[in-house]
Design a protein around this motif. Structure first.
Motif, PDB file in Angstrom:
ATOM      1  N   ASN A 124       0.825  -1.209   0.000  1.00 20.91           N
ATOM      2  CA  ASN A 124       0.000   0.000   0.000  1.00 20.91           C
ATOM      3  C   ASN A 124       0.861   1.263   0.000  1.00 20.91           C
ATOM      4  O   ASN A 124       0.538   2.246  -0.664  1.00 20.91           O
ATOM      5  N   THR A 125       1.990   1.199   0.757  1.00 25.86           N
ATOM      6  CA  THR A 125       2.896   2.347   0.806  1.00 25.86           C
ATOM      7  C   THR A 125       3.422   2.644  -0.597  1.00 25.86           C
ATOM      8  O   THR A 125       3.445   3.787  -1.055  1.00 25.86           O
ATOM      9  N   ILE A 126       3.894   1.579  -1.271  1.00 25.97           N
ATOM     10  CA  ILE A 126       4.454   1.747  -2.610  1.00 25.97           C
ATOM     11  C   ILE A 126       3.371   2.255  -3.562  1.00 25.97           C
ATOM     12  O   ILE A 126       3.599   3.172  -4.340  1.00 25.97           O
ATOM     13  N   LEU A 127       2.189   1.649  -3.436  1.00 20.64           N
ATOM     14  CA  LEU A 127       1.094   2.069  -4.309  1.00 20.64           C
ATOM     15  C   LEU A 127       0.784   3.554  -4.119  1.00 20.64           C
ATOM     16  O   LEU A 127       0.521   4.263  -5.076  1.00 20.64           O
ATOM     17  N   SER A 128       0.871   3.996  -2.852  1.00 18.42           N
ATOM     18  CA  SER A 128       0.550   5.404  -2.573  1.00 18.42           C
ATOM     19  C   SER A 128       1.561   6.314  -3.273  1.00 18.42           C
ATOM     20  O   SER A 128       1.216   7.420  -3.682  1.00 18.42           O
ATOM     21  N   ARG A 129       2.814   5.826  -3.412  1.00 21.19           N
ATOM     22  CA  ARG A 129       3.814   6.626  -4.131  1.00 21.19           C
ATOM     23  C   ARG A 129       3.419   6.741  -5.605  1.00 21.19           C
ATOM     24  O   ARG A 129       3.510   7.804  -6.201  1.00 21.19           O
ATOM     25  N   PHE A 130       2.979   5.634  -6.163  1.00 19.33           N
ATOM     26  CA  PHE A 130       2.564   5.655  -7.570  1.00 19.33           C
ATOM     27  C   PHE A 130       1.391   6.600  -7.767  1.00 19.33           C
ATOM     28  O   PHE A 130       1.270   7.246  -8.799  1.00 19.33           O
ATOM     29  N   HIS A 131       0.546   6.665  -6.740  1.00 23.62           N
ATOM     30  CA  HIS A 131      -0.644   7.499  -6.864  1.00 23.62           C
ATOM     31  C   HIS A 131      -0.326   8.991  -6.845  1.00 23.62           C
ATOM     32  O   HIS A 131      -1.186   9.814  -7.142  1.00 23.62           O
ATOM     33  N   LYS A 132       0.932   9.326  -6.480  1.00 18.03           N
ATOM     34  CA  LYS A 132       1.323  10.730  -6.457  1.00 18.03           C
ATOM     35  C   LYS A 132       1.617  11.261  -7.856  1.00 18.03           C
ATOM     36  O   LYS A 132       1.761  12.461  -8.060  1.00 18.03           O
ATOM     37  N   LEU A 133       1.762  10.359  -8.816  1.00 20.28           N
ATOM     38  CA  LEU A 133       2.104  10.773 -10.182  1.00 20.28           C
ATOM     39  C   LEU A 133       0.999  11.655 -10.761  1.00 20.28           C
ATOM     40  O   LEU A 133      -0.185  11.353 -10.609  1.00 20.28           O
ATOM     41  N   THR A 134       1.422  12.755 -11.450  1.00 23.28           N
ATOM     42  CA  THR A 134       0.447  13.679 -12.045  1.00 23.28           C
ATOM     43  C   THR A 134       0.013  13.138 -13.406  1.00 23.28           C
ATOM     44  O   THR A 134       0.560  12.158 -13.909  1.00 23.28           O
ATOM     45  N   GLY A 135      -0.941  13.800 -14.021  1.00 26.62           N
ATOM     46  CA  GLY A 135      -1.509  13.349 -15.299  1.00 26.62           C
ATOM     47  C   GLY A 135      -0.462  13.160 -16.380  1.00 26.62           C
ATOM     48  O   GLY A 135      -0.380  12.098 -16.994  1.00 26.62           O
ATOM     49  N   ARG A 136       0.379  14.168 -16.632  1.00 28.34           N
ATOM     50  CA  ARG A 136       1.396  14.076 -17.694  1.00 28.34           C
ATOM     51  C   ARG A 136       2.425  13.000 -17.341  1.00 28.34           C
ATOM     52  O   ARG A 136       2.862  12.236 -18.208  1.00 28.34           O
ATOM     53  N   GLU A 137       2.774  12.955 -16.035  1.00 23.97           N
ATOM     54  CA  GLU A 137       3.729  11.927 -15.586  1.00 23.97           C
ATOM     55  C   GLU A 137       3.169  10.524 -15.842  1.00 23.97           C
ATOM     56  O   GLU A 137       3.892   9.615 -16.252  1.00 23.97           O
ATOM     57  N   LEU A 138       1.886  10.387 -15.609  1.00 28.43           N
ATOM     58  CA  LEU A 138       1.256   9.077 -15.815  1.00 28.43           C
ATOM     59  C   LEU A 138       1.308   8.683 -17.299  1.00 28.43           C
ATOM     60  O   LEU A 138       1.512   7.511 -17.634  1.00 28.43           O
ATOM     61  N   GLU A 139       1.117   9.691 -18.176  1.00 27.85           N
ATOM     62  CA  GLU A 139       1.184   9.409 -19.614  1.00 27.85           C
ATOM     63  C   GLU A 139       2.565   8.907 -19.990  1.00 27.85           C
ATOM     64  O   GLU A 139       2.718   7.907 -20.707  1.00 27.85           O
ATOM     65  N   VAL A 140       3.587   9.572 -19.473  1.00 32.68           N
ATOM     66  CA  VAL A 140       4.969   9.152 -19.738  1.00 32.68           C
ATOM     67  C   VAL A 140       5.213   7.772 -19.129  1.00 32.68           C
ATOM     68  O   VAL A 140       5.774   6.875 -19.769  1.00 32.68           O
ATOM     69  N   TYR A 141       4.743   7.658 -17.889  1.00 33.24           N
ATOM     70  CA  TYR A 141       4.914   6.377 -17.165  1.00 33.24           C
ATOM     71  C   TYR A 141       4.322   5.222 -17.972  1.00 33.24           C
ATOM     72  O   TYR A 141       4.923   4.171 -18.130  1.00 33.24           O
ATOM     73  N   LYS A 142       3.158   5.454 -18.511  1.00 36.32           N
ATOM     74  CA  LYS A 142       2.459   4.401 -19.249  1.00 36.32           C
ATOM     75  C   LYS A 142       3.291   3.916 -20.436  1.00 36.32           C
ATOM     76  O   LYS A 142       3.443   2.705 -20.658  1.00 36.32           O
ATOM     77  N   LEU A 143       3.873   4.889 -21.158  1.00 36.20           N
ATOM     78  CA  LEU A 143       4.680   4.517 -22.327  1.00 36.20           C
ATOM     79  C   LEU A 143       5.966   3.814 -21.905  1.00 36.20           C
ATOM     80  O   LEU A 143       6.460   2.918 -22.578  1.00 36.20           O
ATOM     81  N   LEU A 144       6.505   4.242 -20.745  1.00 36.59           N
ATOM     82  CA  LEU A 144       7.741   3.628 -20.239  1.00 36.59           C
ATOM     83  C   LEU A 144       7.513   2.159 -19.873  1.00 36.59           C
ATOM     84  O   LEU A 144       8.392   1.315 -20.020  1.00 36.59           O
ATOM     85  N   ILE A 145       6.330   1.873 -19.368  1.00 37.76           N
ATOM     86  CA  ILE A 145       6.015   0.542 -18.829  1.00 37.76           C
ATOM     87  C   ILE A 145       5.519  -0.412 -19.914  1.00 37.76           C
ATOM     88  O   ILE A 145       5.881  -1.582 -19.955  1.00 37.76           O
ATOM     89  N   GLU A 146       4.722   0.120 -20.844  1.00 40.28           N
ATOM     90  CA  GLU A 146       3.963  -0.743 -21.751  1.00 40.28           C
ATOM     91  C   GLU A 146       4.784  -1.696 -22.629  1.00 40.28           C
ATOM     92  O   GLU A 146       4.523  -2.888 -22.696  1.00 40.28           O
ATOM     93  N   GLY A 147       5.764  -1.169 -23.331  1.00 46.36           N
ATOM     94  CA  GLY A 147       6.455  -1.950 -24.363  1.00 46.36           C
ATOM     95  C   GLY A 147       7.333  -3.057 -23.805  1.00 46.36           C
ATOM     96  O   GLY A 147       7.521  -3.186 -22.596  1.00 46.36           O
ATOM     97  N   GLU A 148       7.845  -3.887 -24.751  1.00 48.87           N
ATOM     98  CA  GLU A 148       8.765  -4.961 -24.372  1.00 48.87           C
ATOM     99  C   GLU A 148      10.052  -4.349 -23.799  1.00 48.87           C
ATOM    100  O   GLU A 148      10.600  -4.841 -22.832  1.00 48.87           O
ATOM    101  N   THR A 149      10.516  -3.305 -24.462  1.00 49.50           N
ATOM    102  CA  THR A 149      11.736  -2.619 -23.997  1.00 49.50           C
ATOM    103  C   THR A 149      11.373  -1.176 -23.648  1.00 49.50           C
ATOM    104  O   THR A 149      10.315  -0.688 -24.039  1.00 49.50           O
ATOM    105  N   VAL A 150      12.298  -0.538 -22.907  1.00 48.29           N
ATOM    106  CA  VAL A 150      12.052   0.856 -22.524  1.00 48.29           C
ATOM    107  C   VAL A 150      12.274   1.754 -23.760  1.00 48.29           C
ATOM    108  O   VAL A 150      13.341   1.734 -24.357  1.00 48.29           O
ATOM    109  N   PRO A 151      11.268   2.539 -24.149  1.00 46.75           N
ATOM    110  CA  PRO A 151      11.444   3.394 -25.323  1.00 46.75           C
ATOM    111  C   PRO A 151      12.322   4.625 -24.979  1.00 46.75           C
ATOM    112  O   PRO A 151      12.365   5.052 -23.822  1.00 46.75           O
TER     113      PRO A 151
END
Lengths: 386, 217
Positions: free
Chosen positions: B134-161
């Motif tokens: 829950n602690t770790i999750l709460s850190r993730f929840h601090k991400l702002t909208g634009r950060e989340l968009e970047v985060y999503k692209l960083l996470i999604e692919g097979e390799t880091v773009p």
């Protein structure tokens, strides 16, 4: 020679015809004597046979044969008589009588011919005798089996009753034993708080604790001993078990004016302890019959029906016993030991049944939602679960 | 939540057991909440830390039924079954359904104490693991909208773009992407992008649905 006036007029004796030549005369006379003897003897033999064998088919025909053969014998005697005495009219009359007897016998033979043909030959009789005997032996075997099963059931019933009592007692006794054990433990904790306490107090409390545990161990051992009743499982046709159980209960059902209806589904064999499963079946049928017989006459359908049917799915064989009895009262768990609605019953039968079915990896449940009666269904897994 | 105040919940329909067993356990320093039915326990239980000592055969709701109900509600409190019956079938069912232990009455109180301490320790571990998550999750929840968009692209692919790829995808400058990336690692306390990916998987953080889709327009 005198002109003929009557049938009994005397003519030339027959011997004259062959000029009393001794060879021809005696050949004829002796042959006739022999034939006559034979012809007289045959009816005697036939009559003797009739008398000894009471159940000869068509005795009338046999009597006619006797008369006809006897008459033939007489004609031959008369043939001898006419060698020396030419009374051919008399001979003719004898022959006429013989003719009537012969013709009647001959005619009577045809109508009975098909029936005669239908009679079994001795070989056929022997064959049917043999098959009858085999059937009797088969019956004897299944009778012995059924007797054995009944004996087994009675024994199992006694063992299970004791087992059920032990299980019930174990449950009831283990609660106070745990309470004693917990209290002894608390007492020890309290006693520890006072350093001046007599060491004997601790010894006593220890004894209470260890004796309580010993009592628990005894109950556990007793229950284990009883639940380990040698269960012999083999591949079993549940349909034939149902038939056997219905047969065992047939007498009681008749007395109670209840019909047991068996509907055998197409089911594979299952590996079970056949005596135990038969006991469950007998128990369920008996419960149904007893429930119906305890109803007031005005509520009875007469005849009431206990229906036992078998069915299967991919995983289980299921057996359903449904009755038109009064059903199950609200708040009653029929599977619980010592809980019964019966006037005379311990309330352990269904509880035993449930134990048996559960140890077989199956389930047993009751549906009393219908307006009338109760329906018990138990299942047995097709593959043995451990 | 503290490790030193676990509660022992005892559910048993036998009044003498319900009176004497808690007394014994309390003398050993435990807090015991006794209930004479599964229903009453369910009504009062509020996800406290501890363990459940549960009688197997009770009228109305049996021990097994309560176990099933708890599992349905996602309640993970460890269960120690106690029984006067010792039914083989029931014990197998109970253990398969995740019971920690099975004790036949009458048992020595000290054995129950031992099992209780094991069970509460297990409950503590589960809760601690949950807390960490829950602690770790709460850190993730601090991400702002634009950060989340970047985060999503960083996470999604097979390799880091690369930042360039992300930048063109989102229609922002490559420097801005790098700035967001640094903020993401900072907020989630990760040293590298691979670490971030592993952690995200472990705690099962999912980007909310409305994020990213709008950016693709």
């Amino acid at each position: 020679m005198v002109a003929p006036t009557s049938l009994l007029d005397e003519f030339m004796p027959h011997g004259v015809c062959y000029q009393w030549r001794p060879d021809i005369l005696w050949l004829n006379v002796l042959s006739d004597v022999a034939i006559a003897f034979a012809y007289f003897s045959i009816p005697i033999a036939l009559l003797y046979f009739l008398r000894k064998r009471k159940e000869v088919p068509f005795p009338g025909v046999v009597y006619m044969f006797c008369i006809f053969i006897f008459a033939c014998g007489v004609t031959h005697v008369v043939s001898i008589w006419v060698v020396w005495n030419g009374q051919y009219g008399f001979q003719g009359m004898v022959k006429a009588f013989t003719a009537i007897a012969s013709v009647l016998t001959a005619i009577s033979l045809y109508p009975v011919m098909p029936k005669l043909l239908a009679l079994r030959s001795p070989t056929e009789l022997a064959e049917s005798n043999a098959s009858l005997q085999a059937e009797m032996e088969q019956r004897k075997v299944s009778e012995t089996q059924s007797l054995k099963l009944q004996g087994d059931l009675a024994r199992l019933g006694r063992i299970s009753t004791v087992g059920q009592m032990a299980t019930g007692l174990a449950h009831e006794l283990n609660q106070p034993l745990l309470a004693i054990s917990a209290s002894a433990d608390t007492a020890v904790q309290i006693a520890k708080g006072n350093a001046s306490n007599d060491p004997l107090l601790f010894e006593c409390l220890d004894d209470i604790q260890s004796e309580t545990q010993r009592a628990g161990a005894i109950i556990r051992a007793l229950r284990q001993f009883i639940s380990n009743k040698n269960s012999a499982r083999s591949s079993t046709d549940i349909n034939s078990l149902v038939q056997q159980a219905a047969r065992i209960m047939a007498g009681e059902a008749r007395t109670a004016d209840v019909q047991i209806e068996v509907v055998s589904g197409k089911i594979p064999t299952v590996v079970v302890d056949s005596v135990q499963i038969a006991q469950v079946l007998v128990n369920l049928i008996r419960n149904a019959v007893e429930a119906i017989s305890e109803m007031p006459d005005t509520d009875r359908l007469k005849p009431d029906i206990v229906k036992v049917s078998t069915d299967c799915t991919d995983d289980v064989v299921s057996v359903t016993v449904s009755d038109t009895g009064p059903g199950i009262g609200p708040g009653i768990d029929p599977f619980k030991a010592f809980e019964t609605e019966k006037a005379d019953g311990m309330g352990v039968g269904l509880s035993i049944s449930r134990d048996i079915i559960t140890t077989h990896g199956g389930t047993i449940e009751v549906d009393a939602s219908e307006e009338k009666g109760a329906t018990f269904t138990f299942t047995l897994p097709l593959t043995e679960k451990t | 939540m503290a490790k030193n105040n676990p509660i022992v919940f005892l559910v048993d329909d036998d009044p003498s057991v319900l009176r004497t067993l808690p007394r014994a356990l309390e003398y050993h320093g435990l807090t015991v909440h006794p209930f004479d039915s599964a229903k009453k326990f369910l009504e009062s239980y509020n996800n406290q830390h501890g363990c459940l000592v549960l009688d197997l055969s009770m009228p109305e709701v049996s021990g097994l039924e309560l176990q099933a109900e708890l599992s349905e509600r996602g309640i993970t409190i460890p269960i120690i079954f106690i029984t006067g019956h010792g039914g083989v079938t029931e014990s197998v069912t109970a253990m398969r359904a995740g019971a920690v232990d099975f004790l036949e009455k009458p048992f020595l109180p000290e054995i129950l104490l031992e099992r209780i301490s094991e069970a509460t320790a297990k409950d503590f571990e589960i809760r601690q693991a949950n807390d960490e998550k829950n602690t770790i999750l709460s850190r993730f929840h601090k991400l702002t909208g634009r950060e989340l968009e970047v985060y999503k692209l960083l996470i999604e692919g097979e390799t880091v773009p690369s930042s360039k790829v992300i930048a063109s995808e989102l229609g922002i400058s490559h420097r801005t992407v790098e700035h967001h990336r640094a903020r993401i690692l900072e907020k989630t306390i990760c040293n590298s992008l691979p670490e971030l990916r592993v952690l995200a998987k472990e705690v099962g953080f999912v980007v909310p649905n409305n994020i990213g889709n709008s950016a693709a327009e």
